[in-house]
Motif scaffolding. Structure first.
Motif, PDB file in Angstrom:
ATOM      1  N   ASP A  67       0.818  -1.218   0.000  1.00 56.83           N
ATOM      2  CA  ASP A  67       0.000   0.000   0.000  1.00 56.83           C
ATOM      3  C   ASP A  67       0.853   1.270   0.000  1.00 56.83           C
ATOM      4  O   ASP A  67       0.551   2.233  -0.705  1.00 56.83           O
ATOM      5  CB  ASP A  67      -0.954  -0.006   1.196  1.00 56.83           C
ATOM      6  CG  ASP A  67      -2.077  -1.025   1.025  1.00 56.83           C
ATOM      7  OD1 ASP A  67      -2.549  -1.187  -0.118  1.00 56.83           O
ATOM      8  OD2 ASP A  67      -2.458  -1.669   2.017  1.00 56.83           O
ATOM      9  N   GLU A  70       2.244   2.878  -3.279  1.00 53.67           N
ATOM     10  CA  GLU A  70       1.424   3.762  -4.107  1.00 53.67           C
ATOM     11  C   GLU A  70       1.835   5.227  -3.932  1.00 53.67           C
ATOM     12  O   GLU A  70       1.626   6.050  -4.821  1.00 53.67           O
ATOM     13  CB  GLU A  70      -0.065   3.585  -3.770  1.00 53.67           C
ATOM     14  CG  GLU A  70      -0.609   2.190  -4.029  1.00 53.67           C
ATOM     15  CD  GLU A  70      -0.598   1.799  -5.496  1.00 53.67           C
ATOM     16  OE1 GLU A  70      -1.111   2.583  -6.330  1.00 53.67           O
ATOM     17  OE2 GLU A  70      -0.072   0.713  -5.815  1.00 53.67           O
ATOM     18  N   TYR A 105       2.331 -10.796  -7.644  1.00 54.49           N
ATOM     19  CA  TYR A 105       1.701  -9.490  -7.925  1.00 54.49           C
ATOM     20  C   TYR A 105       2.087  -8.925  -9.292  1.00 54.49           C
ATOM     21  O   TYR A 105       1.646  -7.843  -9.660  1.00 54.49           O
ATOM     22  CB  TYR A 105       2.050  -8.483  -6.826  1.00 54.49           C
ATOM     23  CG  TYR A 105       1.144  -8.585  -5.601  1.00 54.49           C
ATOM     24  CD1 TYR A 105       0.758  -9.818  -5.095  1.00 54.49           C
ATOM     25  CD2 TYR A 105       0.686  -7.443  -4.952  1.00 54.49           C
ATOM     26  CE1 TYR A 105      -0.059  -9.910  -3.977  1.00 54.49           C
ATOM     27  CE2 TYR A 105      -0.133  -7.534  -3.830  1.00 54.49           C
ATOM     28  CZ  TYR A 105      -0.504  -8.767  -3.355  1.00 54.49           C
ATOM     29  OH  TYR A 105      -1.310  -8.860  -2.247  1.00 54.49           O
ATOM     30  N   ASN A 125      -0.786  -2.795  -9.403  1.00 55.69           N
ATOM     31  CA  ASN A 125      -0.349  -1.837  -8.376  1.00 55.69           C
ATOM     32  C   ASN A 125       1.133  -1.517  -8.569  1.00 55.69           C
ATOM     33  O   ASN A 125       1.834  -2.176  -9.353  1.00 55.69           O
ATOM     34  CB  ASN A 125      -0.646  -2.358  -6.960  1.00 55.69           C
ATOM     35  CG  ASN A 125      -0.003  -3.697  -6.671  1.00 55.69           C
ATOM     36  OD1 ASN A 125       1.145  -3.939  -7.010  1.00 55.69           O
ATOM     37  ND2 ASN A 125      -0.739  -4.587  -6.030  1.00 55.69           N
ATOM     38  N   ALA A 248      -3.703   0.122  -2.568  1.00 56.17           N
ATOM     39  CA  ALA A 248      -3.259  -0.691  -3.714  1.00 56.17           C
ATOM     40  C   ALA A 248      -4.261  -1.820  -3.972  1.00 56.17           C
ATOM     41  O   ALA A 248      -4.705  -2.480  -3.050  1.00 56.17           O
ATOM     42  CB  ALA A 248      -1.884  -1.278  -3.434  1.00 56.17           C
ATOM     43  N   LYS A 249      -4.594  -2.022  -5.243  1.00 59.09           N
ATOM     44  CA  LYS A 249      -5.454  -3.153  -5.613  1.00 59.09           C
ATOM     45  C   LYS A 249      -4.658  -4.461  -5.455  1.00 59.09           C
ATOM     46  O   LYS A 249      -3.444  -4.474  -5.629  1.00 59.09           O
ATOM     47  CB  LYS A 249      -5.883  -3.033  -7.082  1.00 59.09           C
ATOM     48  CG  LYS A 249      -6.894  -1.941  -7.348  1.00 59.09           C
ATOM     49  CD  LYS A 249      -7.255  -1.964  -8.830  1.00 59.09           C
ATOM     50  CE  LYS A 249      -8.226  -0.855  -9.184  1.00 59.09           C
ATOM     51  NZ  LYS A 249      -8.438  -0.786 -10.646  1.00 59.09           N
ATOM     52  N   ARG A 250      -5.375  -5.540  -5.146  1.00 59.59           N
ATOM     53  CA  ARG A 250      -4.771  -6.874  -5.073  1.00 59.59           C
ATOM     54  C   ARG A 250      -5.334  -7.745  -6.189  1.00 59.59           C
ATOM     55  O   ARG A 250      -6.528  -7.644  -6.510  1.00 59.59           O
ATOM     56  CB  ARG A 250      -5.098  -7.544  -3.744  1.00 59.59           C
ATOM     57  CG  ARG A 250      -4.071  -7.368  -2.636  1.00 59.59           C
ATOM     58  CD  ARG A 250      -3.983  -5.979  -2.119  1.00 59.59           C
ATOM     59  NE  ARG A 250      -3.172  -5.909  -0.888  1.00 59.59           N
ATOM     60  CZ  ARG A 250      -2.794  -4.776  -0.341  1.00 59.59           C
ATOM     61  NH1 ARG A 250      -3.156  -3.614  -0.871  1.00 59.59           N
ATOM     62  NH2 ARG A 250      -2.052  -4.772   0.751  1.00 59.59           N
TER      63      ARG A 250
END
Length: 280
Positions: A67, A70, A105, A125, A248-250
């Protein structure tokens, strides 16, 4: 005696390698924390590598605050891309074996089948993007590198999902856990053994490999296993990702296909629950 440099020595994987190192006295082990190998100061990093002069590098060090990345974009890319670029170049010029650790990721989570090493990358992300740039740089600067993508890493060391769940399940009556992100956990001790096995095998086949424990589960399923093995009375409720806002997108689906590493290195990969028991 071959000298192995482990970056990120205080992290989960570095700590597990440290525990295992006493069983491999045929190697000289150098465990480098942020002071000994400074991944965010590239000029100093070059000097440090020359001072240590390793035969093998396990690059476990990384910027992993998903996170926070970002906001701290420059720092994430400096550590996960620029430092990897430098390490790979140094390894190639000095004929050093390099195992670099990457992540699930690098994928966007849109698949519904296990992702193999050829699957299309498309990070969603900054952390994933910086790690993908690191992979590309690693193979470009040192085509002899081995990159291991892994997922959902946990250990008795550091901060991770298992330790967080253990704590919360003792503190609270009910906890909510995301039930729509699918993958498989990785016990850092298992991955550490695999890295040493690869070096010991003398069968150095460069390229990208996937490694995690066996099993296809959600974080909710993982939490239920932790509850069962810990004998906790906490009520665990499965909730959708939308219930939690994160900067942040996962990826929704990042199950790794391990066929390649199993075949080339003749590995029997433990089921996630078997490894979780070992940690407990």
């Amino acid at each position: 005696m071959k000298k192995i440099l482990v970056t990120g020595a205080k992290g989960q994987l570095g700590s597990e390698l440290s525990v295992l190192s006493s069983s491999y006295p045929q190697f000289e082990w150098i465990f480098a924390d942020r002071k000994k190998v400074t991944l965010d100061d590239l000029e100093f990093l070059d000097f440090q590598l020359n001072e240590i002069n390793p035969d093998i590098i396990f690059n476990c060090g990384a910027y992993t605050a998903v996170d926070k990345a970002e906001e701290e974009i420059d720092l994430a890319f400096r550590i996960n891309y620029s430092a990897v670029n430098l390490i790979a170049k140094y390894a190639f010029q000095n004929k050093i074996k390099l195992i670099h650790i990457s992540t699930d990721y690098v994928f966007d989570g849109s698949s519904s089948i296990g992702l193999n090493e050829e699957a299309k990358t498309n990070p969603i992300n900054i952390y994933g993007e910086s790690k993908l740039f690191g992979e590309i740089a690693c193979l470009k600067e040192n085509p002899d590198s081995i990159i291991i993508r892994t997922s959902w890493v946990y250990s008795k060391f550091g901060n991770n999902f298992v330790k967080t769940m253990q704590r919360l399940m003792q503190e609270r009556e009910t906890i909510n856990v995301v039930n729509d992100q699918i993958g498989s956990p990785t016990y850092a001790n298992d991955l550490a053994k695999v890295m040493i096995d690869i070096v010991e095998s003398l069968n150095w086949i460069p390229g990208i490999y996937n490694y995690s424990n066996e099993g296809e589960i959600s974080w909710y399923d993982f939490a239920l296993s932790i509850k069962e093995l810990g004998g906790y009375n906490c009520n665990v409720v499965g909730v959708p990702s939308l219930s939690y806002f994160t900067p942040a997108k996962r990826p929704k689906f990042s199950l790794l296909d391990k066929k390649k590493i199993k075949e080339i290195y003749n590995l029997a990969i433990p089921d996630y629950k078997e490894s979780l028991k070992k940690m407990f």
